[in-house]
Write a protein that holds these residues in place. Structure first.
Motif, PDB file in Angstrom:
ATOM      1  N   ALA A 193      42.322  43.548  40.146  1.00 12.70           N
ATOM      2  CA  ALA A 193      41.962  44.628  39.427  1.00 12.70           C
ATOM      3  C   ALA A 193      40.913  43.612  37.432  1.00 12.70           C
ATOM      4  O   ALA A 193      39.484  44.359  37.716  1.00 12.70           O
ATOM      5  CB  ALA A 193      42.744  45.200  38.653  1.00 12.70           C
ATOM      6  N   ILE A 194      41.697  42.738  37.306  1.00  8.04           N
ATOM      7  CA  ILE A 194      40.675  42.121  36.457  1.00  8.04           C
ATOM      8  C   ILE A 194      39.526  41.207  37.156  1.00  8.04           C
ATOM      9  O   ILE A 194      38.102  41.581  36.904  1.00  8.04           O
ATOM     10  CB  ILE A 194      41.579  40.956  36.275  1.00  8.04           C
ATOM     11  CG1 ILE A 194      42.507  41.181  34.965  1.00  8.04           C
ATOM     12  CG2 ILE A 194      40.258  39.752  34.837  1.00  8.04           C
ATOM     13  CD1 ILE A 194      43.100  40.049  34.315  1.00  8.04           C
ATOM     14  N   VAL A 195      39.979  40.964  38.675  1.00  6.66           N
ATOM     15  CA  VAL A 195      38.211  40.205  39.556  1.00  6.66           C
ATOM     16  C   VAL A 195      37.402  41.406  39.925  1.00  6.66           C
ATOM     17  O   VAL A 195      36.242  41.160  39.856  1.00  6.66           O
ATOM     18  CB  VAL A 195      39.036  39.776  40.285  1.00  6.66           C
ATOM     19  CG1 VAL A 195      37.416  38.534  41.085  1.00  6.66           C
ATOM     20  CG2 VAL A 195      39.782  37.972  40.274  1.00  6.66           C
ATOM     21  N   ALA A 196      38.157  42.395  40.542  1.00  8.12           N
ATOM     22  CA  ALA A 196      37.213  43.237  40.657  1.00  8.12           C
ATOM     23  C   ALA A 196      36.173  44.513  39.477  1.00  8.12           C
ATOM     24  O   ALA A 196      35.264  44.197  39.883  1.00  8.12           O
ATOM     25  CB  ALA A 196      38.303  44.648  41.351  1.00  8.12           C
TER      26      ALA A 196
ATOM     27  N   VAL B  58      26.054  39.713  29.729  1.00  2.17           N
ATOM     28  CA  VAL B  58      27.796  38.756  29.848  1.00  2.17           C
ATOM     29  C   VAL B  58      28.553  39.400  30.672  1.00  2.17           C
ATOM     30  O   VAL B  58      28.826  38.544  31.373  1.00  2.17           O
ATOM     31  CB  VAL B  58      27.984  39.438  28.293  1.00  2.17           C
ATOM     32  CG1 VAL B  58      29.652  39.542  28.437  1.00  2.17           C
ATOM     33  CG2 VAL B  58      27.570  39.103  27.087  1.00  2.17           C
ATOM     34  N   TRP B  59      28.117  40.429  31.320  1.00  2.12           N
ATOM     35  CA  TRP B  59      29.144  41.017  32.692  1.00  2.12           C
ATOM     36  C   TRP B  59      28.544  40.465  33.767  1.00  2.12           C
ATOM     37  O   TRP B  59      29.767  40.009  34.398  1.00  2.12           O
ATOM     38  CB  TRP B  59      29.239  42.241  32.828  1.00  2.12           C
ATOM     39  CG  TRP B  59      29.623  43.317  31.746  1.00  2.12           C
ATOM     40  CD1 TRP B  59      29.319  44.114  31.004  1.00  2.12           C
ATOM     41  CD2 TRP B  59      31.776  42.911  32.007  1.00  2.12           C
ATOM     42  NE1 TRP B  59      30.249  44.480  30.359  1.00  2.12           N
ATOM     43  CE2 TRP B  59      31.663  44.106  30.375  1.00  2.12           C
ATOM     44  CE3 TRP B  59      31.754  42.349  32.641  1.00  2.12           C
ATOM     45  CZ2 TRP B  59      33.200  44.111  30.254  1.00  2.12           C
ATOM     46  CZ3 TRP B  59      33.260  42.584  32.012  1.00  2.12           C
ATOM     47  CH2 TRP B  59      33.537  43.526  31.406  1.00  2.12           C
ATOM     48  N   GLY B  60      27.305  40.467  34.173  1.00  2.00           N
ATOM     49  CA  GLY B  60      26.102  39.228  35.378  1.00  2.00           C
ATOM     50  C   GLY B  60      27.236  37.738  34.979  1.00  2.00           C
ATOM     51  O   GLY B  60      27.128  37.486  35.918  1.00  2.00           O
ATOM     52  N   THR B  61      26.775  37.677  33.437  1.00  2.00           N
ATOM     53  CA  THR B  61      26.995  35.571  33.162  1.00  2.00           C
ATOM     54  C   THR B  61      28.711  35.922  33.963  1.00  2.00           C
ATOM     55  O   THR B  61      29.720  35.207  34.308  1.00  2.00           O
ATOM     56  CB  THR B  61      27.429  35.542  31.512  1.00  2.00           C
ATOM     57  OG1 THR B  61      25.654  35.809  31.650  1.00  2.00           O
ATOM     58  CG2 THR B  61      27.649  33.729  32.120  1.00  2.00           C
ATOM     59  N   ALA B  62      29.537  36.676  33.156  1.00  2.00           N
ATOM     60  CA  ALA B  62      31.316  36.795  33.656  1.00  2.00           C
ATOM     61  C   ALA B  62      30.955  37.212  35.383  1.00  2.00           C
ATOM     62  O   ALA B  62      31.942  36.072  36.097  1.00  2.00           O
ATOM     63  CB  ALA B  62      31.941  37.305  33.000  1.00  2.00           C
TER      64      ALA B  62
ATOM     65  N   ILE C 108      33.300  34.053  37.503  1.00  2.40           N
ATOM     66  CA  ILE C 108      34.642  34.358  38.235  1.00  2.40           C
ATOM     67  C   ILE C 108      33.710  33.875  39.983  1.00  2.40           C
ATOM     68  O   ILE C 108      35.044  33.007  40.674  1.00  2.40           O
ATOM     69  CB  ILE C 108      34.768  35.911  38.393  1.00  2.40           C
ATOM     70  CG1 ILE C 108      34.925  35.934  36.993  1.00  2.40           C
ATOM     71  CG2 ILE C 108      35.393  36.841  39.388  1.00  2.40           C
ATOM     72  CD1 ILE C 108      36.356  35.632  36.592  1.00  2.40           C
ATOM     73  N   ILE C 109      32.772  34.392  40.601  1.00  6.06           N
ATOM     74  CA  ILE C 109      32.525  33.963  41.393  1.00  6.06           C
ATOM     75  C   ILE C 109      32.345  32.187  41.987  1.00  6.06           C
ATOM     76  O   ILE C 109      33.043  31.685  43.349  1.00  6.06           O
ATOM     77  CB  ILE C 109      30.916  33.982  42.334  1.00  6.06           C
ATOM     78  CG1 ILE C 109      31.300  35.839  42.081  1.00  6.06           C
ATOM     79  CG2 ILE C 109      30.352  34.122  43.265  1.00  6.06           C
ATOM     80  CD1 ILE C 109      29.670  36.210  42.021  1.00  6.06           C
TER      81      ILE C 109
END
Length: 319
Positions: A54-57, A287-291, A295-296
């Motif tokens: 769920a966190i990764v998604a 921020v979300w794009g960097t996160a 993750i990737i």
């Protein structure tokens, strides 16, 4: 028929300490306890895996659109229009490379010494205790120490090398423990066979123990690399949080040269922290794009490293 049932019933009972024990009832109780324990453990595993998924998604859904925007990975963060994360992406991998180049050889040597050469005395026990203590230190404490020692005392300033050394401080204890456990898990018979063939202890370690322990060692390196790649607290005080517009054509002594280890650097994790501390329009999207990119990168690095570990194990053990 009645006599047969009585015989079977008696056979299912044994006398223990003067008391009759019903084996069938005991087996049913054990079976129920086993099913309950299995169910509880299954629920826990499913919950943990579901939480991770769920966190990764969630991160990917929120940030993948921005991460896939043309130019996001190649544009400088100082660009006025559509700023990207090219500098942070390079700095993260560069910092990771330097940290691993320093910490892996030291950790490997320390683990080999503790397992194969160190005598079992109070010095070895004190060293093991110190390693365990260092591995549990909060990264913010390591960052403060790195700031005082590497940045101020040694005069390196806010720089990549100061950040890499701070990361090395808590990376080494983790690697030492993992490599030490990997070497200890190698069968004793393999050690004895190598020594019986006339190999020295060093030759047995290099040609027998390390190849056998290579998959576990690579896994340990992967785990530590993931922590280094996503670390932020220790780097805020050592490598800094200032975005640098890198220029590969600049001289090596320039603060804009990507390979200058004495220049400030901002990693992906630090970039996320800094943007969250600066609530300006458009920052959340970056921020979300960097996160998502972070993750990737961690996932890809883990997959590639595990494949490399299997390849090395097959290559070095001829299995």
């Amino acid at each position: 028929m009645a006599s047969e049932k009585n015989t079977t019933s008696k056979a299912a009972c044994v006398e223990q300490g003067g008391l009759a024990v019903d084996l069938d009832a005991h087996a049913r109780r054990i079976g129920r306890a086993d099913r309950v324990a299995t169910g509880i453990l299954t629920v826990i595993v499913v919950f943990v895996l579901g939480l991770l998924a769920a966190i990764v998604a969630y991160i990917l859904i929120k940030g993948l659109g921005r991460a896939l925007t043309p130019g996001f990975l190649t544009t400088s963060p100082t660009a006025k229009e559509n700023p990207g994360i090219s500098s942070e992406l390079f700095d993260s991998f560069y910092m990771l490379t330097i940290t691993l180049l320093i910490s892996v050889p030291i950790s490997l040597g320390a683990a080999i010494f503790l397992v194969e050469y160190a005598p079992d005395n109070w010095v070895t026990k004190a060293a093991s205790t110190a390693i365990e203590t260092l591995s549990s230190l909060p990264s913010i404490v390591v960052g403060m120490f790195g700031s005082l020692f590497f940045v101020v005392t040694l005069g390196w300033g806010i720089s990549i090398i100061a950040g890499a050394m701070a990361l090395t401080m808590f990376n080494i204890p983790i690697l030492v423990r993992v490599i030490q456990q990997a070497l200890q898990d190698v069968l004793r018979s393999q050690r004895d066979a190598a020594l019986a063939m006339g190999l020295t202890r060093w030759e047995a370690t290099i040609h027998v123990l390390l190849p056998a322990a290579m998959p576990a060692i690579v896994t340990g390196v992967v785990i530590s690399a993931g922590r280094v790649f996503g670390e932020a607290a220790a780097l805020i005080f050592t490598s800094g949080s200032a975005a640098v517009n890198l220029n590969f054509a600049a001289s090596l002594s320039s603060s804009r040269n990507p390979f200058n280890i004495f220049r400030p650097a901002e990693t992906l994790a630090v970039h996320i922290w800094k943007l969250k501390m600066e609530p300006t329009p458009g920052n959340d999207e970056i921020v979300w794009g960097t996160a998502a990119v972070l993750i990737i990168c961690v996932l890809l690095f883990n997959v590639l490293a595990r494949l490399l570990g299997k390849f090395l194990a097959k290559k070095m053990t001829s299995e």
